[in-house]
Design an enzyme around this catalytic site. Structure first.
Site, PDB file in Angstrom:
ATOM      1  N   ASN A 191      41.239  35.712  27.258  1.00 17.76           N
ATOM      2  CA  ASN A 191      40.645  35.010  28.391  1.00 17.76           C
ATOM      3  C   ASN A 191      39.472  34.198  27.848  1.00 17.76           C
ATOM      4  OD1 ASN A 191      39.387  34.168  30.721  1.00 17.76           O
ATOM      5  ND2 ASN A 191      38.670  36.193  31.335  1.00 17.76           N
ATOM      6  N   LYS A 250      37.694  32.123  29.298  1.00 18.83           N
ATOM      7  CA  LYS A 250      36.688  31.842  30.331  1.00 18.83           C
ATOM      8  C   LYS A 250      36.311  30.342  30.292  1.00 18.83           C
ATOM      9  CE  LYS A 250      35.069  36.542  29.839  1.00 18.83           C
ATOM     10  NZ  LYS A 250      34.137  37.548  30.321  1.00 18.83           N
ATOM     11  N   HIS A 292      39.867  38.665  38.496  1.00 17.22           N
ATOM     12  CA  HIS A 292      38.890  38.978  37.452  1.00 17.22           C
ATOM     13  C   HIS A 292      37.549  39.307  38.120  1.00 17.22           C
ATOM     14  CE1 HIS A 292      36.176  38.533  34.052  1.00 17.22           C
ATOM     15  NE2 HIS A 292      37.228  38.733  33.282  1.00 17.22           N
ATOM     16  N   GLU A 340      34.603  38.549  37.431  1.00 21.65           N
ATOM     17  CA  GLU A 340      33.675  37.420  37.592  1.00 21.65           C
ATOM     18  C   GLU A 340      34.026  36.618  38.840  1.00 21.65           C
ATOM     19  OE1 GLU A 340      34.109  35.803  33.631  1.00 21.65           O
ATOM     20  OE2 GLU A 340      33.102  37.578  32.841  1.00 21.65           O
ATOM     21  N   GLU A 344      39.658  46.758  33.888  1.00 20.33           N
ATOM     22  CA  GLU A 344      38.459  46.149  33.316  1.00 20.33           C
ATOM     23  C   GLU A 344      37.217  46.707  34.006  1.00 20.33           C
ATOM     24  OE1 GLU A 344      39.391  42.277  31.120  1.00 20.33           O
ATOM     25  OE2 GLU A 344      38.676  41.789  33.110  1.00 20.33           O
ATOM     26  N   GLY A 394      31.753  41.848  28.671  1.00 21.30           N
ATOM     27  CA  GLY A 394      30.736  40.976  28.085  1.00 21.30           C
ATOM     28  C   GLY A 394      29.439  41.684  27.718  1.00 21.30           C
ATOM     29  N   SER A 397      34.801  44.310  26.362  1.00 20.94           N
ATOM     30  CA  SER A 397      34.175  44.453  25.040  1.00 20.94           C
ATOM     31  C   SER A 397      35.119  45.021  23.983  1.00 20.94           C
ATOM     32  CB  SER A 397      32.891  45.286  25.145  1.00 20.94           C
ATOM     33  OG  SER A 397      31.933  44.597  25.931  1.00 20.94           O
TER      34      SER A 397
END
Ligand code: PEP
Length: 257
Positions: free
Chosen positions: A10, A12, A97, A99, A169, A175, A214
Site C-alpha cells: 500500500n 498510500k 483502511h 486511515e 490491521e 506506521g 509495521s
C-alpha cells in the site's frame, strides 16, 4: 487448505513517475523467483495506468487504495468508480483502511458498500479491520473485529468472501514501528477465521487473512509463521524495493516450508 501467500504494498500517498518506475522494475525483476507468493502493488490512483505499463507481463498484480461506493458512475466529483479501476488493470482494491475510517469518516456501512461496489466490478476487495489502542487496552479487540467483519458479512453474504481478502490491521501498529507481537497477530487472525467458520467452513478455509502494521524485513518471518496468517499488507516498507522484496522472500520461505 493451502492458501497462496499474498504480499500487498500500500503505497498510500507516495510516489512519482521516476520512483514508481524504479520500484516496479526492481520488484518485477525478482518476481519469477517468488512464485509461491502473489505480489500486489497499490499505487495512488493517478499512477495506476503507468504502473500497470511498468508491470507489463511481470507476475505483479495491480490494485487501488480506494473506490467510490456508488453503484453507477455519475455526478460524484473527485470519486473513482470500480469499473474505471478495473479498466486500467486493477484486480484488487483496499477498502476500509483505518486511515480512511479515521480521516475521511468511512463507517462500517460505507465500507460494506465499497466492498459490494468492488465486487460488482470484478475487483477483489481487501477488507481492512482492526482495533485502536484504546479498544485493545479496554479489552474490546474481538468485539471490534466481530462488528467490522460482521457488517460486511451481513451486507454481502458469506459467499462473497470467496472473492475477498481480509487484512487484520491493528490501528496502533500502522506506521508506528510497533508491530503486533506474533502472538497478538495470530490470536486476532484465528479469531477472524473463526468468525468466518461460524458461517461457512469452506469459506473460512479458503479466505486469505493478511497482517498489516509495521511489517518490516526483520519481523516478517515471525509474523508470517502463524498458520492463519496468509501474508501481509505493507505500508512504509513497500516503498523501498529491498525491504518489500525481503518481506516477499519471508513469505516465499513460509510457503515453501
Ligand atoms: C498500512 O498502511 O496498511 C500499513 C500496514 O502501514 P505500515 O506498514 O507502514 O504500518
Amino acid at each position: 487448505m493451502k492458501r497462496r501467500k499474498l504480499i500487498a504494498g500500500n503505497w498510500k500517498m507516495n510516489g512519482s513517475h521516476k520512483a514508481n518506475a524504479e520500484l516496479v522494475a526492481a520488484i518485477a525483476a525478482r518476481a519469477p523467483e517468488l512464485g509461491l507468493v502473489e505480489i500486489l502493488v497499490c499505487p495512488p490512483a493517478v499512477y495506476l495506468e503507468s504502473v500497470g505499463r511498468h508491470i507489463g507481463n511481470a507476475a505483479v498484480a495491480l490494485g487501488a487504495q480506494n473506490l467510490c461506493e456508488q453503484a453507477a458512475p455519475g455526478a460524484f466529483t473527485g470519486e473513482l468508480h470500480g469499473a474505471m479501476l478495473a479498466e486500467v488493470g486493477c484486480r484488487y482494491v483496499i477498502v476500509g483502511h483505518s486511515e480512511r475510517r479515521a480521516l475521511y469518516g468511512e463507517d462500517d456501512s460505507r465500507v460494506a458498500q465499497k466492498f459490494l461496489a468492488a465486487q460488482a466490478c470484478g475487483l477483489t476487495p481487501i477488507l481492512c479491520v482492526g482495533e485502536t489502542l484504546e479498544q485493545r487496552q479496554s479489552g474490546q479487540t474481538e468485539d471490534v473485529l466481530e462488528l467490522q467483519l460482521g457488517k460486511v458479512i451481513l451486507a454481502a453474504g458469506i459467499q462473497a468472501f470467496a472473492r475477498a481478502v481480509i487484512a487484520y490491521e491493528p490501528v496502533w501498529a500502522i506506521g508506528t514501528g510497533h508491530a503486533a507481537t506474533p502472538a497478538q497477530a495470530h490470536e486476532a487472525h484465528a479469531f477472524l477465521r473463526g468468525q468466518l467458520r461460524g458461517h461457512d467452513a469452506k469459506i473460512a478455509d479458503s479466505t486469505r487473512v493478511l497482517y498489516g502494521g509495521s511489517v518490516k524485513a526483520d519481523n516478517a518471518a515471525v509474523l508470517f509463521a502463524g498458520e492463519d496468517v496468509d501474508g501481509g499488507l505493507i505500508g512504509g516498507a513497500s516503498l523501498k524495493a529491498a525491504d518489500f522484496l525481503a518481506i516477499c522472500v519471508a513469505a516465499q520461505a513460509r510457503a515453501a516450508g
